[in-house]
Design a protein around this motif. Structure first.
Motif, PDB file in Angstrom:
ATOM      1  N   THR A 298      35.859  38.022  43.290  1.00 24.25           N
ATOM      2  CA  THR A 298      34.670  37.187  43.525  1.00 24.25           C
ATOM      3  C   THR A 298      33.437  37.929  44.022  1.00 24.25           C
ATOM      4  O   THR A 298      32.359  37.330  44.056  1.00 24.25           O
ATOM      5  CB  THR A 298      34.993  36.091  44.558  1.00 24.25           C
ATOM      6  OG1 THR A 298      35.290  36.697  45.837  1.00 24.25           O
ATOM      7  CG2 THR A 298      36.181  35.253  44.115  1.00 24.25           C
TER       8      THR A 298
ATOM      9  N   TRP B 172      33.057  34.879  35.159  1.00 24.28           N
ATOM     10  CA  TRP B 172      33.080  33.585  35.824  1.00 24.28           C
ATOM     11  C   TRP B 172      31.928  32.704  35.358  1.00 24.28           C
ATOM     12  O   TRP B 172      32.064  31.471  35.332  1.00 24.28           O
ATOM     13  CB  TRP B 172      33.054  33.746  37.346  1.00 24.28           C
ATOM     14  CG  TRP B 172      34.355  34.257  37.891  1.00 24.28           C
ATOM     15  CD1 TRP B 172      34.560  35.360  38.650  1.00 24.28           C
ATOM     16  CD2 TRP B 172      35.650  33.660  37.694  1.00 24.28           C
ATOM     17  NE1 TRP B 172      35.884  35.517  38.935  1.00 24.28           N
ATOM     18  CE2 TRP B 172      36.592  34.489  38.363  1.00 24.28           C
ATOM     19  CE3 TRP B 172      36.110  32.547  37.015  1.00 24.28           C
ATOM     20  CZ2 TRP B 172      37.949  34.205  38.379  1.00 24.28           C
ATOM     21  CZ3 TRP B 172      37.473  32.266  37.021  1.00 24.28           C
ATOM     22  CH2 TRP B 172      38.375  33.079  37.695  1.00 24.28           C
TER      23      TRP B 172
ATOM     24  N   MET C 204      32.621  30.824  42.613  1.00 30.49           N
ATOM     25  CA  MET C 204      34.035  31.147  42.794  1.00 30.49           C
ATOM     26  C   MET C 204      34.323  31.717  44.188  1.00 30.49           C
ATOM     27  O   MET C 204      33.567  32.529  44.703  1.00 30.49           O
ATOM     28  CB  MET C 204      34.485  32.142  41.733  1.00 30.49           C
ATOM     29  CG  MET C 204      34.514  31.556  40.345  1.00 30.49           C
ATOM     30  SD  MET C 204      35.686  30.190  40.218  1.00 30.49           S
ATOM     31  CE  MET C 204      34.809  29.129  39.058  1.00 30.49           C
ATOM     32  N   THR C 205      35.429  31.255  44.752  1.00 30.94           N
ATOM     33  CA  THR C 205      35.945  31.782  46.009  1.00 30.94           C
ATOM     34  C   THR C 205      37.392  32.204  45.764  1.00 30.94           C
ATOM     35  O   THR C 205      37.986  31.833  44.745  1.00 30.94           O
ATOM     36  CB  THR C 205      35.910  30.712  47.122  1.00 30.94           C
ATOM     37  OG1 THR C 205      36.714  29.589  46.706  1.00 30.94           O
ATOM     38  CG2 THR C 205      34.490  30.242  47.374  1.00 30.94           C
TER      39      THR C 205
END
Length: 379
Positions: free
Chosen positions: A214, A225, A242-243
């Motif tokens: 990420t 992503w 995103m995490t």
């Protein structure tokens, strides 16, 4: 809960939408007790429930109802259960344990086998608690809920990882990542000749799975992503940035319909896109750090990354088409309707009147690419 709250001398009628719970306390209870609860999921909860109900002097009956059908008590129970998942675990027990005298102890000698005994020994052995695993599981459940409003249990994290549509190699990678078992960062610090691998050459910080998936500035992670989110947005599923928890829980992402049920095709697509993208990010990192070590140019080009992602999606599409054929997949063949709903993003280029789409070789078209300028020449 009902067994503890109701007076022990008053009749109790329990209504539940869980066949598993009702059958476990009725049909399966004797069999589970005879085998000493070895290999029984949620054994402690069933034991406590059985002991509590047996301690009552009045009659207890149970009835199954269909979930999400407006049954007042059942809907209220679901709401309370959802609220309970957000509460921290109590520091002290909130009740006395159920009386053990109402439970059978040990395994019935007539049911004992060598296999059962060996399994029992493994279950009672010391289990090593992995702090990294617990932390990741908590992040997964929390961040998936924030993104999708879906409450998932710890058991669901593991069970859904083993189900369609997650590929085995992707499943193995995610399993190791959740346990913190991948060889990144501090792993390389104590290995002579490889200490340089502990630090991200591009960013100058110690590598971690969170950094790789990420945060890394190397070509690949951000571009991939963006592609994944763009595809899901075309199906009405909008995800945040995103995490780590969201990525590792990608196999649990789903879109809910108006009635609160998962939309099968979109949810399946989300699981494929999220997990395959995560695995590709990891693959590109390994190629850059290990496969291309010692070369002058380690990074992939943007065009190469885009092409790799499209290749992965097309390969999954063709695999799904093959798995709709019973001669290939046997009794477990996928339903054509589900697969078609999964891959109808912007159209499938194999439509032909009078011919089944799953039997015509084709590729996906119209894959959204937010990083590409439509007026930019391809060359």
């Amino acid at each position: 809960m009902a067994g503890r709250e109701a007076p022990p001398f008053a009749p109790l009628h329990i209504v539940s939408d869980s066949r598993y719970a009702i059958n476990g306390l009725t049909k399966h209870l004797r069999k589970w007790e005879e085998r000493g609860w070895i290999g029984v999921a949620n054994a402690k909860m069933f034991q406590e429930a059985a002991a509590t109900l047996r301690a009552r002097s009045a009659l207890t009956t149970m009835r199954w109802v269909k979930g999400h059908e407006g049954v007042e008590g059942n809907e209220a129970a679901d709401k309370l259960a959802a609220e309970g998942t957000d509460k921290p675990a109590p520091v002290q027990p909130d009740r006395l344990p159920a009386p053990r005298k109402f439970l059978h102890q040990g395994v019935a000698l007539a049911k004992m086998t060598q296999k059962l005994a060996y399994r029992g020994i493994r279950e009672v052995g010391n289990k090593i608690e992995r702090r990294k695993t617990e932390t990741n599981l908590e992040r997964i459940r929390s961040e998936v809920k924030q993104a999708t409003k879906l409450t998932r249990s710890v058991a669901q994290v593991w069970v859904m990882l083993r189900k369609d549509p997650i590929q085995r190699k992707v499943r193995d990678y995610l399993w190791k990542a959740i346990h913190g078992a991948q060889r990144v960062g501090a792993f390389w610090k104590h290995i002579p000749g490889y200490k340089q691998r502990a630090v991200c050459e591009k960013c100058g910080v110690e590598e971690s799975m969170e950094h790789i998936l990420t945060e890394c500035e190397a070509v690949g992670q951000k571009q991939l992503w963006r592609r994944a989110r763009a595809v899901l947005e075309t199906k009405g599923l909008v995800l945040p940035e995103m995490t780590l928890g969201l990525v590792l829980g990608g196999h649990m992402i789903a879109k809910l319909g108006p009635e609160g049920r998962e939309v099968a095709g979109v949810s399946r697509l989300a699981k494929i896109v999220m997990t395959e993208t995560a695995y590709l990010v990891w693959t590109l990192r390994c190629e850059r750090v290990i496969g291309r070590e010692g070369r002058g140019e380690k990074e992939h080009t943007t065009r190469e990354v885009e092409a790799r992602w499209e290749s992965v999606m097309n390969r999954r599409f063709r695999m799904d088409k093959d798995l709709t054929k019973k001669r290939v997949a046997g009794p477990g063949a996928l339903k054509e309707k589900l697969v078609k709903e999964t891959w109808e993003w912007r159209g499938i280029s194999d439509e032909e009147p009078g011919r089944s789409w799953s039997r015509w070789p084709g590729v996906l078209v119209g894959m959204p690419n937010p990083s590409r300028n439509d007026n930019e020449p391809e060359g």
